[in-house]
Design a protein around this motif. Structure first.
Motif, PDB file in Angstrom:
ATOM      1  N   LYS A  56       4.233   1.527   0.212  1.00 18.77           N
ATOM      2  CA  LYS A  56       4.816   1.562   1.553  1.00 18.77           C
ATOM      3  C   LYS A  56       4.754   2.960   2.169  1.00 18.77           C
ATOM      4  O   LYS A  56       5.358   3.207   3.219  1.00 18.77           O
ATOM      5  N   GLU A  57       4.037   3.885   1.531  1.00 19.79           N
ATOM      6  CA  GLU A  57       3.853   5.218   2.105  1.00 19.79           C
ATOM      7  C   GLU A  57       2.862   5.144   3.260  1.00 19.79           C
ATOM      8  O   GLU A  57       1.954   4.320   3.263  1.00 19.79           O
ATOM      9  N   GLY A  74      -1.467  14.991   3.187  1.00 22.97           N
ATOM     10  CA  GLY A  74      -1.968  13.750   3.758  1.00 22.97           C
ATOM     11  C   GLY A  74      -0.993  12.606   3.783  1.00 22.97           C
ATOM     12  O   GLY A  74      -1.346  11.510   4.225  1.00 22.97           O
ATOM     13  N   VAL A  75       0.261  12.802   3.327  1.00 21.79           N
ATOM     14  CA  VAL A  75       1.244  11.724   3.254  1.00 21.79           C
ATOM     15  C   VAL A  75       2.410  12.025   4.198  1.00 21.79           C
ATOM     16  O   VAL A  75       2.927  13.153   4.217  1.00 21.79           O
ATOM     17  N   LYS A  76       2.822  11.038   4.991  1.00 24.26           N
ATOM     18  CA  LYS A  76       3.962  11.202   5.888  1.00 24.26           C
ATOM     19  C   LYS A  76       5.224  11.442   5.072  1.00 24.26           C
ATOM     20  O   LYS A  76       5.523  10.709   4.132  1.00 24.26           O
ATOM     21  N   GLN A  77       5.984  12.472   5.460  1.00 23.81           N
ATOM     22  CA  GLN A  77       7.188  12.861   4.732  1.00 23.81           C
ATOM     23  C   GLN A  77       8.418  12.175   5.334  1.00 23.81           C
ATOM     24  O   GLN A  77       9.204  12.783   6.062  1.00 23.81           O
ATOM     25  N   GLU A  78       8.594  10.914   5.021  1.00 21.95           N
ATOM     26  CA  GLU A  78       9.681  10.137   5.616  1.00 21.95           C
ATOM     27  C   GLU A  78      11.050  10.574   5.126  1.00 21.95           C
ATOM     28  O   GLU A  78      12.069  10.249   5.742  1.00 21.95           O
ATOM     29  N   SER A  79      11.102  11.301   4.027  1.00 24.08           N
ATOM     30  CA  SER A  79      12.401  11.740   3.504  1.00 24.08           C
ATOM     31  C   SER A  79      12.891  13.023   4.163  1.00 24.08           C
ATOM     32  O   SER A  79      14.024  13.452   3.935  1.00 24.08           O
ATOM     33  N   PHE A  80      12.055  13.641   5.017  1.00 26.42           N
ATOM     34  CA  PHE A  80      12.425  14.932   5.611  1.00 26.42           C
ATOM     35  C   PHE A  80      13.054  14.752   6.980  1.00 26.42           C
ATOM     36  O   PHE A  80      12.521  14.047   7.845  1.00 26.42           O
ATOM     37  N   TYR A 128       8.849  25.594  16.121  1.00 25.82           N
ATOM     38  CA  TYR A 128       9.701  24.774  15.267  1.00 25.82           C
ATOM     39  C   TYR A 128       9.938  23.427  15.951  1.00 25.82           C
ATOM     40  O   TYR A 128      10.161  23.369  17.169  1.00 25.82           O
ATOM     41  N   PHE A 129       9.888  22.365  15.152  1.00 23.09           N
ATOM     42  CA  PHE A 129      10.024  21.021  15.688  1.00 23.09           C
ATOM     43  C   PHE A 129      11.155  20.283  14.967  1.00 23.09           C
ATOM     44  O   PHE A 129      11.373  20.476  13.770  1.00 23.09           O
ATOM     45  N   LEU A 130      11.852  19.426  15.726  1.00 23.76           N
ATOM     46  CA  LEU A 130      12.939  18.641  15.167  1.00 23.76           C
ATOM     47  C   LEU A 130      12.373  17.347  14.593  1.00 23.76           C
ATOM     48  O   LEU A 130      11.807  16.529  15.330  1.00 23.76           O
ATOM     49  N   ILE A 131      12.529  17.179  13.282  1.00 19.99           N
ATOM     50  CA  ILE A 131      11.968  16.041  12.582  1.00 19.99           C
ATOM     51  C   ILE A 131      13.099  15.132  12.095  1.00 19.99           C
ATOM     52  O   ILE A 131      14.115  15.609  11.580  1.00 19.99           O
ATOM     53  N   ALA A 132      12.916  13.828  12.250  1.00 22.63           N
ATOM     54  CA  ALA A 132      13.836  12.840  11.675  1.00 22.63           C
ATOM     55  C   ALA A 132      13.005  11.777  10.978  1.00 22.63           C
ATOM     56  O   ALA A 132      12.147  11.141  11.606  1.00 22.63           O
ATOM     57  N   ASP A 133      13.213  11.628   9.675  1.00 26.16           N
ATOM     58  CA  ASP A 133      12.461  10.652   8.881  1.00 26.16           C
ATOM     59  C   ASP A 133      10.957  10.841   9.036  1.00 26.16           C
ATOM     60  O   ASP A 133      10.195   9.881   9.133  1.00 26.16           O
ATOM     61  N   GLY A 134      10.545  12.090   9.076  1.00 24.46           N
ATOM     62  CA  GLY A 134       9.123  12.404   9.107  1.00 24.46           C
ATOM     63  C   GLY A 134       8.476  12.360  10.466  1.00 24.46           C
ATOM     64  O   GLY A 134       7.264  12.572  10.578  1.00 24.46           O
ATOM     65  N   GLN A 135       9.242  12.140  11.527  1.00 21.74           N
ATOM     66  CA  GLN A 135       8.668  12.020  12.870  1.00 21.74           C
ATOM     67  C   GLN A 135       9.376  12.954  13.838  1.00 21.74           C
ATOM     68  O   GLN A 135      10.594  13.132  13.773  1.00 21.74           O
TER      69      GLN A 135
END
Length: 400
Positions: A135-136, A165-171, A181-188
């Motif tokens: 599901k990555e 190369g993998v979306k960091q959904e945990s970040f 600098y960008f504000l990230i929620a669940d990798g987006q």
């Protein structure tokens, strides 16, 4: 009949089945074929153990509805991994000598990772692709995972954070990329977010999901804050100009009811009330300067407010001095309004009832006159305030 331009497995099958291959004979368990195939003229033996060298074929073939890897005209079960099919200019994933058409997902090969759909590398796949197993979400370019890429990538109108190369959904938090600098929620990236955001011990000013380089006042949740280069400046206490007006900031937060905040309101009211007198003083001073060949001064709004503060503090404290009530030098008022200068001067007066009389008094005083006609100055601020007993206090502040 030669065929080219094969793009999908179904299309590949149809074209191969449509190739002109003729069964010539069957003998001793060997099926001999020859004719025009997908790679030109081919001939060989599909079934059998003894194969003449001139009939040898190696590569993928459609046999009994299945894609198999032929070597020396027999299925080679030792072949595992990606196999290039030249006629279709495509790569297929082979398992134990047979194309695994059931495979949909990612497969490792020769140090790389590839997206496979129905047994073929989807080279038309570019962007984020979800692995059905883990599901990555992985970042793919022409069917291959970009394992060497770490950073931000756009897909379908949104931006995502990737590591190897993998979306960091945990970040979730602030992520540095390409000097910003960008504000990230669940990798987006939260591109819809604007306002203050706390990360660590600091508060950041976000505009469209990115930490802004903005310096000034910003409103958030019903309050106003002082931002310096995108960060809430909690160490700042003093006056800040915003949209042409001045406000008092205490520890980064705008205060409206403190004595210093109320003083700023009063000063700006005094400045408006004395605007006509300031214009008149400017006119007289520039007349004196023209007599000696000096250039005209420009009335500076910030200098006017600083001069008004000097006039107000003298009027309120019933003092007449170049030393301020707190004991500091008169020019410290320039710092309160962030006024830069290389050269400056101050003229003060009290008791004069109008601009003409006060300017005439300064004109006949050597030191005051010298300030008014000095070539070192290009700007002037004029302030006037009236004490409780009705005495007017006048101030000229000069700047280069």
């Amino acid at each position: 009949m030669r065929k080219t331009g094969l793009w999908s497995l179904g299309l590949v099958s149809a074209l191969l089945l449509g190739s002109s291959i003729t069964v010539m004979a069957e003998s001793d368990g060997m099926e001999i074929i020859e004719g025009d195939g997908d790679t030109g003229y081919v001939s060989g033996v599909i079934n059998g153990t003894q194969v003449p060298e001139e009939h040898a074929y190696e590569g993928l073939r459609l046999v009994d509805g299945k894609w198999i890897y032929i070597r020396n005209n027999v299925k080679d079960t030792s072949v595992n991994g990606l196999v290039y099919y030249e006629a279709g200019n495509e790569w297929f994933y082979v398992r134990n000598g047979e194309v695994d058409i059931s495979l949909i997902g990612f497969a490792e090969y020769d140090g790389g990772q590839f997206y496979i759909a129905n047994g073929r590398v989807c080279r038309e796949a570019s962007g984020l692709v979800q692995d059905p197993g883990t599901k990555e979400w992985r970042f793919v370019a022409e069917g291959q995972v970009q394992r060497n890429y770490t950073g931000l990538a756009e897909y379908d109108g949104a931006w995502f954070m990737l590591a190897d190369g993998v979306k960091q959904e945990s970040f979730s938090g602030l992520y540095p990329y390409d000097g910003a600098y960008f504000l990230i929620a669940d990798g987006q990236i939260l591109s819809s977010y604007s306002g203050l955001f706390q990360y660590g011990d600091a508060w950041y000013f976000i505009a469209g999901g990115q930490v802004s380089s903005y310096t000034g006042l910003a409103e958030y949740d019903g309050a106003w804050f002082y931002i310096t280069n995108g960060i809430l400046n909690t160490s700042f206490t003093g006056n800040v100009k915003y949209n042409g007006s001045w406000f008092y900031i205490e520890n980064g937060v705008l205060r409206m009811d403190s004595p210093k905040a109320l003083l700023l309101v009063k000063l700006q009211a005094d400045r408006e009330a004395g605007r006509s007198e300031a214009e008149s003083v400017l006119s007289y001073v520039n007349q004196y300067r023209s007599e000696v060949g000096a250039g005209a001064l420009v009335l500076d709004e910030d200098l006017c407010l600083a001069a008004t503060m000097r006039a107000r503090e003298m009027a309120d404290n019933n003092v007449f001095s170049h030393t301020r009530p707190d004991g500091s030098d008169c020019f410290t008022v320039l710092e309160q309004f962030s006024i830069p200068y290389m050269a400056t001067g101050e003229n003060i007066a009290c008791g004069y009832t109008d601009a003409q009389s006060v300017c005439n008094g300064w004109y006949h005083s050597e030191g005051h006159y010298r300030n008014m006609v000095s070539g070192s100055f290009g700007r002037i601020g004029v302030g006037v305030a009236v004490s409780r007993d009705g005495t007017p206090y006048w101030v000229q502040l000069f700047g280069d």
